[in-house]
Design a protein around this motif. Structure first.
Motif, PDB file in Angstrom:
ATOM      1  N   ILE A 124       0.542  11.126  -1.488  1.00  0.00           N
ATOM      2  CA  ILE A 124       0.124   9.743  -1.705  1.00  0.00           C
ATOM      3  C   ILE A 124      -1.394   9.670  -1.589  1.00  0.00           C
ATOM      4  N   GLU A 137       0.098   2.879  -3.063  1.00  0.00           N
ATOM      5  CA  GLU A 137       1.223   3.824  -3.042  1.00  0.00           C
ATOM      6  C   GLU A 137       1.832   3.919  -1.646  1.00  0.00           C
ATOM      7  N   ALA A 138       0.977   3.904  -0.638  1.00  0.00           N
ATOM      8  CA  ALA A 138       1.464   3.966   0.747  1.00  0.00           C
ATOM      9  C   ALA A 138       2.336   2.756   1.055  1.00  0.00           C
ATOM     10  N   PHE A 187       5.735   2.972  -0.676  1.00  0.00           N
ATOM     11  CA  PHE A 187       6.636   3.887   0.039  1.00  0.00           C
ATOM     12  C   PHE A 187       7.271   3.180   1.237  1.00  0.00           C
ATOM     13  N   ASN A 213       1.390  10.262   4.512  1.00  0.00           N
ATOM     14  CA  ASN A 213       1.530  11.639   4.011  1.00  0.00           C
ATOM     15  C   ASN A 213       2.097  12.575   5.069  1.00  0.00           C
ATOM     16  N   GLN A 260       6.069  11.149   5.265  1.00  0.00           N
ATOM     17  CA  GLN A 260       6.905  11.148   4.060  1.00  0.00           C
ATOM     18  C   GLN A 260       7.783  12.392   3.901  1.00  0.00           C
TER      19      GLN A 260
END
Length: 441
Positions: free
Chosen positions: A2, A7-8, A11, A102, A105
Motif C-alpha cells: 500500500i 489505499e490504507a 483496506f 503494510n 496487511q
C-alpha cells in the motif's frame, strides 16, 4: 504494498465490522502473529455506555500535566481516521498509518486464508494498528477506549494498570443484552485480577455487578457517589465548576470547559483513575497540576461550539441515556433561550425515545432529518423520526441536514441556540462542513 493514504483507508474500511462469535481467540492469534506488541505497553482501559471519549480526554490531559507522554486509542473519529491513534493529543501521520497497514496487511491475509470467512474485523485491525504503533513509538502510558461492550471487545486482551467503567445504559441491546445487569456484565468483562477498578455514576444494580465481578477477580471497585464525591458549583460562564472529594483529597472550584453535569462525572471519574494510577506508581501530584489538566481538556463533538453569534453547537449524543443527559443540560444552561435542534439518528438506535426525551424540554424546536450513515449502517428517515413524536407541533422535517440547517437559521434569532445532534457519525459530517476540514478519499 500500500502506497497511499486512500489505499490504507480502503483496506481498513473494507473489512467486516462485526463477527457474531463471542470470543477473543481470533484477536489473540492475530496479536501472536504480530509478536504480541500489547505486552510491552503500560495501559489504562476505559469502557462504558457513554462518556468514554470525554473520560479518555480528561485522563490524557491529567497524565500529560503530570509530565507523561500519553497515547490514546478512541472511536469513532470526528474529522479524520488518524485521530483514533494519537500521542499527546496529536494524531499519527498519514505516512505512519500507511507503514502500519503494510505491517498488518500480510498477517490479515494469512488469517483470512486460515480462518475462511472469519478473518479479522475492521475494529480488530484498528486495535492491532494501535498496539503496533505504540510498541514502536513508546509512550509512558496508553489510554485505551473499548469499542463495544468489554468482555469480547478486541481491546480486552490487555492487562491494564487501571480499569475504568464510566456509565451503564441501554444501548446496543441486540449485542450486549436487554437489561442493565446484562449490559453491566459485558462491561465488567474488562475487570482483571488484582487490577483496581474506577467506576462513574452507576445505578445500584449495575454497581452490584461490578462489585461482584471485582470480588471474583480479587480486586476492588472505587465508585462515584459512594467512594468519591462531586458537588456541582453552577458557573455563569461556559463550562462547569465543581468540588471533588476522594478520601483525604478534597479540591474546590475545579473548572472544566466541557458543558453538562455528566461532564463533571466524567472529569471526576478520570481524576479518580488518575489518582489511582499515580498511587500505583508511587507518585504524588500537586493540586495545581490536577487543576491545570482538567481545565485544559477539550473533546471535539461533545457540546462543542462551532459559532458564537448565533450560538451553534454539535453534540455526539447517540442513544437514549445520552439524550436524557443532553435534555438536562439544556434545562440547566439554556432555559431562557429558544433551542433549535437538528436531529439525525442511526436506524438501529432507540430513536423514538430519543425524540420524545428532547421534546420534554419546553423551549426545544426539533427539525428531524437524516445523513448518509457509516458503512452498512443506515440512518432513520425523517418520516420515521416524525412518527415517533406523534405529530408534535414543535417538530418539523427536512430532507437532509443542510436543508434543516438552512431552515433553522432562517427561523431563529441571534440569542437562540442551534444544536446538531443524534450521532457521532452525523456530527462528523457537520464538523467537516463548519471547519472546512480536508476530506478523506
Amino acid at each position: 504494498m500500500i502506497t497511499t493514504y486512500a489505499e490504507a483507508l480502503r483496506f481498513i474500511h473494507g473489512r467486516d465490522q462485526f463477527k457474531k462469535a463471542p470470543t477473543l481467540r481470533r484477536m489473540r492469534h492475530f496479536m501472536e502473529l504480530l509478536g504480541n506488541p500489547q505486552e510491552h505497553l503500560k495501559m489504562i482501559h476505559v469502557a462504558g455506555t457513554n462518556g468514554k471519549g470525554s473520560t479518555v480526554a480528561f485522563l490524557r490531559d491529567l497524565l500529560m500535566a503530570a509530565g507523561n507522554t500519553v497515547g490514546t486509542f478512541t472511536s469513532p473519529f470526528i474529522t479524520r481516521f488518524n485521530e483514533r491513534i494519537s500521542c499527546d493529543g496529536q494524531p499519527i501521520s498519514d505516512a505512519e498509518l500507511i507503514d502500519l497497514v503494510n505491517r498488518v496487511q500480510p498477517i490479515v491475509q494469512q488469517l483470512d486464508a486460515e480462518l475462511a470467512e472469519k478473518g479479522p474485523t475492521e475494529f480488530e485491525i484498528d486495535t492491532a494498528l494501535m498496539f503496533c504503533y505504540f510498541a514502536t513509538h513508546p509512550v509512558d502510558v496508553v489510554v485505551v477506549e473499548v469499542g463495544l461492550g468489554g468482555l469480547y471487545d478486541s481491546t480486552n486482551i490487555i492487562t491494564p494498570m487501571v480499569s475504568v467503567i464510566t456509565t451503564i445504559g441501554m444501548d446496543h441491546m441486540k449485542i450486549l443484552g436487554d437489561t442493565i445487569p446484562k449490559i453491566a456484565a459485558q462491561k465488567a468483562g474488562i475487570i482483571k485480577p488484582n487490577v483496581p477498578v474506577v467506576c462513574g455514576r452507576l445505578s445500584p444494580d449495575a454497581l452490584a455487578v461490578m462489585d461482584r465481578t471485582a470480588a471474583e477477580k480479587h480486586t476492588q471497585v472505587v465508585a462515584l457517589a459512594r467512594d468519591f464525591q462531586v458537588t456541582n458549583q453552577p458557573e455563569a460562564q461556559w463550562g462547569e465548576r465543581f468540588t471533588y472529594q476522594y478520601g483525604t483529597l478534597k479540591l474546590t472550584h475545579l473548572q472544566i470547559d466541557l458543558l453538562g453535569a455528566y461532564q463533571i462525572d466524567n472529569a471526576a471519574t478520570a481524576l479518580s483513575a488518575f489518582v489511582t494510577y499515580q498511587r500505583l506508581q508511587g507518585l504524588s501530584t500537586t493540586t495545581a497540576t490536577l487543576r491545570r489538566g482538567l481545565a485544559h481538556t477539550a473533546w471535539p463533538g461533545r457540546f462543542e461550539r462551532l459559532n458564537n453569534q448565533p450560538l451553534i453547537a454539535i453534540d455526539g449524543a447517540h442513544n437514549e441515556p445520552a439524550m436524557v443527559e443532553l435534555a438536562q443540560l439544556l434545562r440547566q444552561h439554556f432555559a431562557t433561550n429558544d433551542v433549535y435542534i437538528v436531529l439525525a439518528v442511526l436506524a438501529d438506535k432507540q430513536y423514538g425515545q430519543m425524540v420524545q426525551t428532547l421534546l420534554t424540554v419546553p423551549n426545544v424546536h426539533l427539525i428531524v432529518t437524516q445523513f448518509s450513515g457509516p458503512g452498512k449502517r443506515s440512518a432513520a428517515t425523517p418520516t420515521e423520526l416524525e412518527a415517533a413524536a406523534a405529530q408534535s407541533e414543535r417538530m418539523t422535517m427536512a430532507p437532509n441536514w443542510p436543508a434543516a440547517l438552512k431552515q433553522a437559521l432562517g427561523t431563529m434569532s441571534a440569542e437562540d441556540l442551534l444544536l446538531l445532534t443524534g450521532s457521532l457519525y452525523f456530527i462528523s459530517e457537520v464538523r467537516h462542513y463548519f471547519k472546512d476540514a480536508p476530506a478523506e478519499n
